[in-house]
Scaffold this motif. Structure first.
Motif, PDB file in Angstrom:
ATOM      1  N   PHE A   9       0.812  -1.208   0.000  1.00 55.69           N
ATOM      2  CA  PHE A   9       0.000   0.000   0.000  1.00 55.69           C
ATOM      3  C   PHE A   9       0.851   1.266   0.000  1.00 55.69           C
ATOM      4  O   PHE A   9       0.440   2.294  -0.543  1.00 55.69           O
ATOM      5  N   LEU A  10       2.038   1.221   0.585  1.00 52.16           N
ATOM      6  CA  LEU A  10       2.924   2.376   0.510  1.00 52.16           C
ATOM      7  C   LEU A  10       3.397   2.604  -0.923  1.00 52.16           C
ATOM      8  O   LEU A  10       3.455   3.736  -1.390  1.00 52.16           O
ATOM      9  N   SER A  11       3.730   1.534  -1.630  1.00 57.32           N
ATOM     10  CA  SER A  11       4.162   1.704  -3.016  1.00 57.32           C
ATOM     11  C   SER A  11       3.000   2.141  -3.896  1.00 57.32           C
ATOM     12  O   SER A  11       3.176   2.962  -4.804  1.00 57.32           O
ATOM     13  N   VAL A  16       0.070   6.724  -6.821  1.00 58.04           N
ATOM     14  CA  VAL A  16      -1.088   7.624  -6.894  1.00 58.04           C
ATOM     15  C   VAL A  16      -0.673   9.051  -6.560  1.00 58.04           C
ATOM     16  O   VAL A  16      -1.067  10.013  -7.243  1.00 58.04           O
ATOM     17  N   PHE A  17       0.138   9.208  -5.525  1.00 58.76           N
ATOM     18  CA  PHE A  17       0.610  10.535  -5.133  1.00 58.76           C
ATOM     19  C   PHE A  17       1.450  11.154  -6.248  1.00 58.76           C
ATOM     20  O   PHE A  17       1.327  12.348  -6.545  1.00 58.76           O
ATOM     21  N   SER A  18       2.278  10.348  -6.905  1.00 51.55           N
ATOM     22  CA  SER A  18       3.101  10.850  -8.003  1.00 51.55           C
ATOM     23  C   SER A  18       2.240  11.255  -9.188  1.00 51.55           C
ATOM     24  O   SER A  18       2.548  12.239  -9.876  1.00 51.55           O
ATOM     25  N   MET A  19       1.185  10.522  -9.466  1.00 45.09           N
ATOM     26  CA  MET A  19       0.286  10.905 -10.560  1.00 45.09           C
ATOM     27  C   MET A  19      -0.396  12.232 -10.248  1.00 45.09           C
ATOM     28  O   MET A  19      -0.527  13.097 -11.119  1.00 45.09           O
ATOM     29  N   PHE A  20      -0.823  12.403  -9.005  1.00 51.03           N
ATOM     30  CA  PHE A  20      -1.457  13.651  -8.594  1.00 51.03           C
ATOM     31  C   PHE A  20      -0.462  14.806  -8.683  1.00 51.03           C
ATOM     32  O   PHE A  20      -0.775  15.865  -9.239  1.00 51.03           O
ATOM     33  N   ALA A  81       9.058  12.192 -13.576  1.00 51.67           N
ATOM     34  CA  ALA A  81       9.885  13.179 -12.876  1.00 51.67           C
ATOM     35  C   ALA A  81       9.447  13.322 -11.413  1.00 51.67           C
ATOM     36  O   ALA A  81      10.296  13.373 -10.510  1.00 51.67           O
ATOM     37  N   THR A  82       8.143  13.370 -11.171  1.00 56.18           N
ATOM     38  CA  THR A  82       7.689  13.490  -9.784  1.00 56.18           C
ATOM     39  C   THR A  82       7.942  12.209  -9.000  1.00 56.18           C
ATOM     40  O   THR A  82       8.204  12.268  -7.799  1.00 56.18           O
ATOM     41  N   ARG A  83       7.908  11.045  -9.656  1.00 61.76           N
ATOM     42  CA  ARG A  83       8.255   9.799  -8.959  1.00 61.76           C
ATOM     43  C   ARG A  83       9.704   9.824  -8.515  1.00 61.76           C
ATOM     44  O   ARG A  83      10.041   9.350  -7.435  1.00 61.76           O
ATOM     45  N   ILE A  84      10.575  10.364  -9.352  1.00 58.04           N
ATOM     46  CA  ILE A  84      11.984  10.464  -8.988  1.00 58.04           C
ATOM     47  C   ILE A  84      12.152  11.400  -7.795  1.00 58.04           C
ATOM     48  O   ILE A  84      12.861  11.085  -6.835  1.00 58.04           O
TER      49      ILE A  84
END
Length: 105
Positions: A9-11, A16-20, A81-84
């Motif tokens: 769930f953390l991953s 989801v947070f990175s997509m937002f 980029a936001t995932r990084i």
């Protein structure tokens, strides 16, 4: 078992947070730097044309043209980029506040 569920769930939350955040970053780029956003969309269109004109059979070329739109390519770049950035931040926080190994006695 709880550790596996927590990690899952953390991953998933990270994705989801990175997509937002990617969507917010794309909006901010479009709003504050419209020339840069336009260049990104033009480069994405060039990339799509380059991918589609690789000598594929018509079946694959149609799929590439249907699924690789300029918007998807640019959004995918912002999400990556936001995932990084989020991954680096999480790594930094884990390094600073993570559990330290017990000293040997």
């Amino acid at each position: 078992m709880a550790s596996f569920t927590t990690r899952y769930f953390l991953s998933l939350g990270n994705v989801v947070f990175s997509m937002f955040l990617g969507a917010l970053a794309l909006f901010a780029c479009w709003f504050y730097f419209p020339e840069t956003a336009l260049q990104l969309f033009k480069m994405a269109g060039s990339f799509r044309e380059w991918m589609a004109n690789r000598g594929w059979s018509p079946r694959y070329e149609v799929a590439i043209r249907a699924f690789l739109g300029d918007q998807q390519i640019v959004f995918m770049g912002f999400v990556i980029a936001t995932r990084i950035v989020v991954g680096a931040f999480i790594g930094l926080v884990a390094m600073l506040f993570g559990r330290r190994p017990d000293p040997e006695v």
